[in-house]
Scaffold this motif. Sequence first.
Motif: not given
Length: 272
Positions: A27, A31-32, A37, A40, A69, A85, A91, A93, A112
Amino acid sequence: MIKIKTAEEIELMRESALIVSKTLGVLAGEVKPGVTTLHLDKIAEECIRDHGAIPGFLGLYDFPNTLCMSPNAQVVHGIPNDTPLQEGDIISIDCGALKNDFYGDHAYTFEVGEVSPEIKKLLEVTKESLYVGIREFKLGNRVGDVGYAIQKFTEDHGYGVVRELVGHGLGRKMHEDPEMPNYGKRGRGKKFVNGMVVAIEPMTNMGTHKIKQLKDGWTILTGDGLPSAHFEHDVALINGKPELLSTFKYVNEALGIITNEEDEFRQKKLQL
């Protein structure tokens, strides 16, 4: 009642914890800005199942997804959705896996894109407070020793420590005794003994320690709308010392972070 684990059971728990660790590592590369979410969440479920485990959170207490999330001012238990995001978000997780009848439970708060220096510091302090607490999980100490250490370190930096949500024992159930608050007094609470396995998980707010809950019955928010960070490790007490069962190794590799922060908590060579 605290359930003491055998050496064999602890190794099974290590396997479950490492599946979660590897999932968080996957993950980390996803994440970007622009990613949802929910996307993901689907990646995480596939990763967990590909390792022969089942998602530990999906259906637990009727939770609807694989991951909790929680972006920005959400503390924990956020439900994945289709909102992308954005640059500058954070974030949290939180992920669980069940294999061989034992749970792994592990969390990391990701940046992010580029975040502000103030938020970066919040994440750094919260992550370090996790290790401050783990150092106190040793033979002869008590639950209050861990909570006190985390609370003092965190509050010395001016942050709020969430009271209503705590770490916990871990094993055949996701939540076992003892509860592991991130606040407390030295010498109070249940005494640690070899064979205990706990999930230690500081939840630190940039502002007030107070929280509130959304009407969805799950999502926890900071009381003042300021950001919150959350990091979690699974730890066993072996030979009187804390032994990490989970690892941020895979996250660090994905993010290009070089650190030896976990070395002091490794009595055994990490099984990859």
